[in-house]
Design an enzyme around this catalytic site. Structure first.
Site, short mmCIF file in Angstrom:
data_model
loop_
_atom_site.label_atom_id
_atom_site.label_comp_id
_atom_site.label_asym_id
_atom_site.label_seq_id
_atom_site.Cartn_x
_atom_site.Cartn_y
_atom_site.Cartn_z
CG LEU A 114 44.60 40.22 -18.72
CD1 LEU A 114 43.49 41.20 -19.12
CD2 LEU A 114 45.46 40.81 -17.60
CB ALA B 58 42.24 38.27 -12.14
NE ARG C 91 30.33 36.24 -19.76
CZ ARG C 91 31.00 36.96 -20.66
NH1 ARG C 91 30.52 37.11 -21.88
NH2 ARG C 91 32.18 37.50 -20.35
N GLY D 76 38.07 44.90 -13.80
CA GLY D 76 38.08 45.01 -15.26
C GLY D 76 39.45 44.74 -15.84
CB THR D 77 40.47 43.83 -19.29
OG1 THR D 77 39.64 44.84 -19.90
CG2 THR D 77 39.75 42.49 -19.41
CG ASP E 115 38.77 34.30 -21.66
OD1 ASP E 115 39.66 34.93 -22.26
OD2 ASP E 115 37.66 34.80 -21.39
N GLY F 218 33.93 42.66 -28.15
CA GLY F 218 34.11 44.08 -28.43
C GLY F 218 34.23 44.28 -29.93
CG ASN G 69 33.37 34.67 -22.52
OD1 ASN G 69 34.28 35.05 -21.79
ND2 ASN G 69 33.29 35.01 -23.78
CB SER H 16 41.34 -22.47 -13.88
OG SER H 16 41.66 -22.37 -15.24
C1 UD1 Z 1 37.13 41.05 -23.48
C2 UD1 Z 1 37.26 42.39 -24.20
C3 UD1 Z 1 36.49 42.31 -25.50
C4 UD1 Z 1 37.00 41.16 -26.34
C5 UD1 Z 1 36.98 39.85 -25.57
C6 UD1 Z 1 37.71 38.80 -26.34
C7 UD1 Z 1 37.47 44.15 -22.49
C8 UD1 Z 1 36.74 45.23 -21.78
N1 UD1 Z 1 36.74 43.45 -23.38
O1 UD1 Z 1 35.77 40.88 -23.17
O2 UD1 Z 1 36.63 43.53 -26.23
O3 UD1 Z 1 36.24 41.03 -27.53
O4 UD1 Z 1 37.64 40.02 -24.30
O5 UD1 Z 1 37.68 37.53 -25.72
O6 UD1 Z 1 38.65 43.97 -22.29
N2 UD1 Z 1 40.04 39.52 -16.36
C9 UD1 Z 1 40.84 39.81 -15.27
N3 UD1 Z 1 40.42 40.76 -14.37
C10 UD1 Z 1 39.25 41.42 -14.51
C11 UD1 Z 1 38.43 41.12 -15.63
C12 UD1 Z 1 38.85 40.17 -16.53
O7 UD1 Z 1 41.91 39.23 -15.11
O8 UD1 Z 1 38.96 42.26 -13.66
C13 UD1 Z 1 40.50 38.49 -17.31
C14 UD1 Z 1 39.56 37.32 -17.40
O9 UD1 Z 1 39.93 36.33 -16.45
C15 UD1 Z 1 39.76 36.85 -18.82
C16 UD1 Z 1 40.13 38.13 -19.57
O10 UD1 Z 1 40.56 39.06 -18.58
O11 UD1 Z 1 40.83 35.93 -18.93
C17 UD1 Z 1 38.95 38.71 -20.35
O12 UD1 Z 1 37.89 39.02 -19.45
P1 UD1 Z 1 36.38 38.75 -19.81
O13 UD1 Z 1 35.55 39.21 -18.68
O14 UD1 Z 1 36.20 37.37 -20.30
O15 UD1 Z 1 36.20 39.79 -21.00
P2 UD1 Z 1 35.19 39.73 -22.19
O16 UD1 Z 1 33.86 40.21 -21.72
O17 UD1 Z 1 35.25 38.43 -22.86
CA CA Z 2 36.26 36.49 -22.40
#
Ligand code: UD1
Ligand code: CA
Length: 466
Positions: A9, A11, A16, A80-81, A105, A142, A228, A406
């Site tokens: 992931l 995207a 932050r 979201g993820t 990340d 989480g 982050n 030189s």
């Molecule tokens: C996420 C987890 C959290 C965990 C943490 C660990 C969820 C809801 N939460 O939180 O439980 O403890 O990671 O690091 O999954 N991303 C996408 N598309 C999106 C949103 C995010 O590709 O729509 C990618 C981000 O680029 C990143 C990863 O997913 O690489 C995690 O997203 P991020 O927003 O950093 O999640 P956290 O709040 O850290």
């Molecule tokens: Ca993260």
């Protein structure tokens, strides 16, 4: 073993970070953080690797282009993820086996933990296996809510009750899933939370309600640190550097002050080499054994032989340095500087696209560009290759054993024959035959008593004082 697919992931916007650059391209120990993730993913030899891009998708794709066997899917908008993983459905719809989900990340994850995740997941036949860790400060992650031994659900920091926030076991964001039924389960995730996002973490509860098993694998807390913010970027970079230093010291390299050495992950250094404080060694650099690298030196993607000494404050970029050579202090070796064995370069000497042959020396104040310099040549202080005529770069050739006095300008293209001498202050515009002496300065004249005569002429020669 079931077939293995990997999704990463990448995207998210990384709000932050407060950056125009996508988060996964920020560098950790010299490499974009997603490169660390890809390198670890590759150790599992997956059947496919898919990167979910979205925010600044083109920048991320182009940073990774040229890597074999990667597919990209675009998540737009980023909801979201869970929504992110769903965008990989077109690539994985007809696949069976195990999907390992990594986060762009989380760059420190070890190959060992990934292997344990896979083995645990495949041996239990669970619907999902979550990598967790017990940490001192769980803020932002989480939390793993267990009922008895079993994981019951994952609750995000922002949605957690005060009691849940006390839980120190966190979700790493790294999981293995059975591909069977996965995308259908994701479709039942709802965005009913503080962030109004589709959380992948909701799958735990969904699977448990379906009566399917969810397992956990506990890892070391350092390796699952997510980045982050800029602070976390610095902290994670520090961990990577410390690991690298330990690896090098265990292999026989002296690092006098590990707190101020900056050595990128792919750097190779031989035994009995000594790294002084405040040295930066970057990119794909290799350094042989028995070298000594003094303080304030920066070396980028260069190849350095054995027994080389680099004195203080040199900048060395994409250069080659042969065995027993000696460089600095204050030397600048630019791209394609090529010092052969036992060559010596001293202070305020700049080399670019130049071979300095074995045992040759340029010890003070020189610019040597586009030159091929033979063996045992002496380049005097203040020698300049005039390599650029305003349109093209021209070559200077200096054959073995030549002596350049030189303050000499070598107007390229020009060749100095073997064993020739060039007198101090000469502007060389024509080739010099072997063993000849070239001089261009006019004959010196001394005018006796000139100073006193000059003073007499002045009406008032009292010195000006302030
Ligand atoms: C996420 C987890 C959290 C965990 C943490 C660990 C969820 C809801 N939460 O939180 O439980 O403890 O990671 O690091 O999954 N991303 C996408 N598309 C999106 C949103 C995010 O590709 O729509 C990618 C981000 O680029 C990143 C990863 O997913 O690489 C995690 O997203 P991020 O927003 O950093 O999640 P956290 O709040 O850290
Ligand atoms: Ca993260």
């Amino acid at each position: 073993m079931p077939e293995l697919h990997i999704v990463i992931l990448a995207a998210g916007k990384g709000t932050r970070m407060k950056s125009a650059r996508p988060k996964v391209l920020h560098r950790v120990a010299g490499l974009p953080m997603i490169e660390h993730v890809l390198a670890t993913a590759a150790t599992l030899a997956p059947r496919s690797t898919t990167v979910v891009v979205g925010h600044e998708a083109a920048a991320v794709e182009s940073a990774l282009k040229g890597r074999a066997g990667l597919s990209f899917v675009v998540q737009e908008p980023q909801l979201g993820t869970a929504h992110a993983l769903l965008t990989s459905e077109p690539v994985l719809r007809n696949e069976a086996g195990t999907l390992v989900l990594l986060s762009g990340d989380v760059p420190l994850l070890s190959a060992g933990t990934l292997m344990r995740l896979r083995e645990r997941h495949d041996s239990t036949g669970a619907a999902a296996t979550v990598v967790t860790a017990r940490v001192e400060n769980p803020y932002g992650y989480g939390r793993i809510v267990r009922s008895g031994e079993q994981i019951a659900r994952i609750v995000e920091e922002k949605d957690a009750t005060p009691a849940e926030r006390e839980i120190r076991e966190i979700n790493s964001g790294i999981y293995a899933f059975a591909l069977r039924g996965l995308f259908d389960a994701i479709r039942s995730v709802a965005a009913q939370n503080v962030q109004k996002e589709y959380y992948l973490t909701d799958l735990v509860e969904i699977f448990r309600k379906q009566g399917r098993a969810v397992e956990t694998v506990v890892s070391n807390p350092d390796e699952i640190r997510g980045i982050n913010s800029r602070r976390e970027l610095a902290e994670v970079s520090r961990i990577v550097r410390q690991q690298k230093h330990v690896e090098l010291m265990d292999a026989g390299v002296t690092i006098e002050d590990p707190d101020t050495a900056y050595i990128d992950r792919d750097v190779v250094i031989g035994p009995d080499t000594i790294i002084h404080p405040g040295v930066s060694i970057e990119g794909r650099t290799t350094i042989g054994s028995r070298c000594e690298i003094h303080s304030g030196v920066r070396i980028i993607s260069s190849q350095i032989g054995d027994g080389v000494t680099i004195l203080n404050h040199c900048v060395i970029t994409e250069a080659l340095i042969g065995d027993e050579a000696r460089v600095g202090p204050f030397a600048h070796l630019r791209k394609d500087a090529d010092l052969r064995a036992q060559a010596r370069v001293g202070n305020f000497v700049e080399l670019k696209k130049t071979v300095l042959g074995a045992g040759s020396k340029s010890m003070h104040l020189a610019y040597l560009g586009d030159a091929i310099i033979g063996e045992k040549v002496n380049i005097g202080a203040g020698t300049i290759t005039c390599n650029y005529d305003g349109t093209v770069k021209n070559k200077t050739i200096i054959d073995d054993g030549a002596f350049i006095g030189s303050d000499t300008q070598l107007v390229a293209p020009v060749t100095i024959g073997a064993g020739a001498y060039v007198g101090s202050g000469t502007t060389v515009r024509e080739n010099v035959p072997p063993k000849a002496l070239a001089v261009s300065a006019g004959k010196q004249r001394n005018i006796e008593g000139w100073v006193d005569k000059k003073k007499q002429k002045k009406p008032d020669n009292t010195p000006v004082t302030r």
